[in-house]
Design a protein around this motif. Structure first.
Motif, PDB file in Angstrom:
ATOM      1  N   GLN A 190     -43.220  71.233   4.459  1.00 36.07           N
ATOM      2  CA  GLN A 190     -44.259  70.172   3.934  1.00 36.07           C
ATOM      3  C   GLN A 190     -43.355  69.191   3.501  1.00 36.07           C
ATOM      4  N   ALA A 191     -42.327  69.196   2.847  1.00 35.23           N
ATOM      5  CA  ALA A 191     -41.660  68.106   2.436  1.00 35.23           C
ATOM      6  C   ALA A 191     -41.121  67.221   3.752  1.00 35.23           C
ATOM      7  N   LYS A 192     -40.824  67.837   4.849  1.00 36.13           N
ATOM      8  CA  LYS A 192     -39.913  67.025   5.702  1.00 36.13           C
ATOM      9  C   LYS A 192     -40.569  66.902   7.075  1.00 36.13           C
ATOM     10  N   TYR A 193     -41.113  68.110   7.607  1.00 35.03           N
ATOM     11  CA  TYR A 193     -41.339  68.089   9.032  1.00 35.03           C
ATOM     12  C   TYR A 193     -42.829  68.369   9.499  1.00 35.03           C
ATOM     13  N   ALA A 194     -43.999  68.739   8.313  1.00 35.58           N
ATOM     14  CA  ALA A 194     -44.928  69.359   8.668  1.00 35.58           C
ATOM     15  C   ALA A 194     -46.129  69.086   7.601  1.00 35.58           C
ATOM     16  N   GLU A 195     -47.410  69.374   7.936  1.00 33.56           N
ATOM     17  CA  GLU A 195     -48.369  69.460   6.958  1.00 33.56           C
ATOM     18  C   GLU A 195     -48.576  70.765   6.743  1.00 33.56           C
ATOM     19  N   VAL A 196     -48.311  71.524   5.650  1.00 36.15           N
ATOM     20  CA  VAL A 196     -48.715  72.856   5.421  1.00 36.15           C
ATOM     21  C   VAL A 196     -49.991  73.044   4.712  1.00 36.15           C
ATOM     22  N   ILE A 197     -51.262  73.585   5.391  1.00 36.94           N
ATOM     23  CA  ILE A 197     -52.493  73.579   4.992  1.00 36.94           C
ATOM     24  C   ILE A 197     -52.823  74.755   4.935  1.00 36.94           C
ATOM     25  N   SER A 198     -54.078  75.199   4.179  1.00 43.49           N
ATOM     26  CA  SER A 198     -54.730  76.397   3.999  1.00 43.49           C
ATOM     27  C   SER A 198     -55.581  76.912   5.198  1.00 43.49           C
ATOM     28  N   GLU A 199     -55.841  78.197   5.287  1.00 42.02           N
ATOM     29  CA  GLU A 199     -56.846  78.505   6.250  1.00 42.02           C
ATOM     30  C   GLU A 199     -58.001  77.916   6.328  1.00 42.02           C
ATOM     31  N   ALA A 200     -58.676  77.575   5.169  1.00 42.98           N
ATOM     32  CA  ALA A 200     -59.889  77.198   5.043  1.00 42.98           C
ATOM     33  C   ALA A 200     -59.874  75.683   5.699  1.00 42.98           C
ATOM     34  N   GLU A 201     -58.675  75.048   5.203  1.00 42.86           N
ATOM     35  CA  GLU A 201     -58.875  73.667   5.837  1.00 42.86           C
ATOM     36  C   GLU A 201     -58.489  73.599   7.296  1.00 42.86           C
ATOM     37  N   ALA A 202     -57.877  74.530   7.789  1.00 45.37           N
ATOM     38  CA  ALA A 202     -57.618  74.510   9.329  1.00 45.37           C
ATOM     39  C   ALA A 202     -59.214  74.838   9.878  1.00 45.37           C
ATOM     40  N   ILE A 203     -59.828  75.773   9.272  1.00 50.76           N
ATOM     41  CA  ILE A 203     -61.066  76.202   9.889  1.00 50.76           C
ATOM     42  C   ILE A 203     -62.121  74.802   9.858  1.00 50.76           C
ATOM     43  N   GLU A 204     -62.045  74.338   8.786  1.00 51.44           N
ATOM     44  CA  GLU A 204     -62.917  73.193   8.695  1.00 51.44           C
ATOM     45  C   GLU A 204     -62.544  72.027   9.726  1.00 51.44           C
ATOM     46  N   PHE A 205     -61.579  71.942   9.780  1.00 50.75           N
ATOM     47  CA  PHE A 205     -61.095  70.832  10.745  1.00 50.75           C
ATOM     48  C   PHE A 205     -61.501  71.493  12.403  1.00 50.75           C
ATOM     49  N   MET A 206     -61.223  72.805  12.756  1.00 53.86           N
ATOM     50  CA  MET A 206     -61.719  73.048  13.751  1.00 53.86           C
ATOM     51  C   MET A 206     -63.166  72.838  14.035  1.00 53.86           C
ATOM     52  N   SER A 207     -63.950  73.093  13.045  1.00 51.01           N
ATOM     53  CA  SER A 207     -65.276  73.141  13.055  1.00 51.01           C
ATOM     54  C   SER A 207     -65.941  71.900  13.247  1.00 51.01           C
ATOM     55  N   SER A 208     -65.221  70.944  12.867  1.00 60.84           N
ATOM     56  CA  SER A 208     -65.522  69.394  13.019  1.00 60.84           C
ATOM     57  C   SER A 208     -65.176  68.793  14.395  1.00 60.84           C
TER      58      SER A 208
END
Length: 209
Positions: A190-208
């Motif tokens: 999260q600090a350096k190389y990526a965004e660490v997200i929750s399963e709920a955030e991922a599914i919300e993004f997929m659904s959009s």
């Protein structure tokens, strides 16, 4: 303790940027194979909860018609194509061609049209054609899950960033053999190389999509 808190604040202050979801995402499931689910395997990691998370994310990706990529590991008998990595970790012999421990669990079996990237090293990008495939499909964002957090997930997320694909690592959908490296690597990713997200955030993004 105050010194520790100060160092933590300094660490997060130094790495405060944020990546945004792109317009062409794909789900990348890293090495979620039986070697991590079979208690008799040297790689067993007790990741049944992460398996459930991956099943839900895979269903959401398929519902959204999002491209899905799987990775697995396979070696020649004797590990001749595994180089120093195979030498360093002798337990990688469980991934020699034909081993049932290298198989995908039935709940995460790839379907026709879903790509399987077979690798020999930690990163899904190293020594594979993953970069070419992603660019051919104009993918700009990778939702990354799988095993293990401190190994192949971390290496893949780092190489995704270095190859120009925004990496989003799903916390609940990754796992490791001990909570300490799991949490430490998510913190550092999260600090350096990526965004660490929750399963709920991922599914919300997929659904959009």
């Amino acid at each position: 303790m105050p010194r520790h808190d100060g160092l933590t604040q300094s660490y997060t202050d130094a790495f405060g940027g944020r990546l945004e979801f792109g317009s062409r995402p794909a789900l990348l499931i890293v090495d979620f194979v039986m070697a991590y689910l079979d208690p008799q395997s040297p790689f067993y990691a007790g990741v049944e909860d992460a398996l459930g998370s991956n099943v839900r994310l895979l269903a959401a990706a398929r519902m959204a018609a999002m491209p899905v990529f799987f990775t697995n590991v396979e070696y020649e008998h004797g590990g001749g194509n595994g180089g120093l990595f195979y030498q360093k970790i002798p337990a990688l012999r469980v991934f020699e061609k034909g081993s049932p421990l290298g198989a995908f669990p039935p709940q995460l079996a790839p379907r026709n049209g879903e790509t399987v990237i077979t690798k020999q090293y930690a990163s899904a990008f190293f020594g594979t054609d993953l970069t070419r495939r992603l660019r051919q499909m104009d993918i700009d964002t990778l939702i990354i899950t799988g095993l293990s957090t401190s190994g192949c997930v971390r290496a893949t997320a780092l190489d995704a960033l270095q190859n120009g694909f925004a990496p989003f690592v799903v916390r609940e959908a990754c796992g490791d053999r001990h909570p300490a490296p799991h949490e430490a690597n998510l913190f550092d990713l999260q600090a350096k190389y990526a965004e660490v997200i929750s399963e709920a955030e991922a599914i919300e993004f997929m659904s959009s999509e």
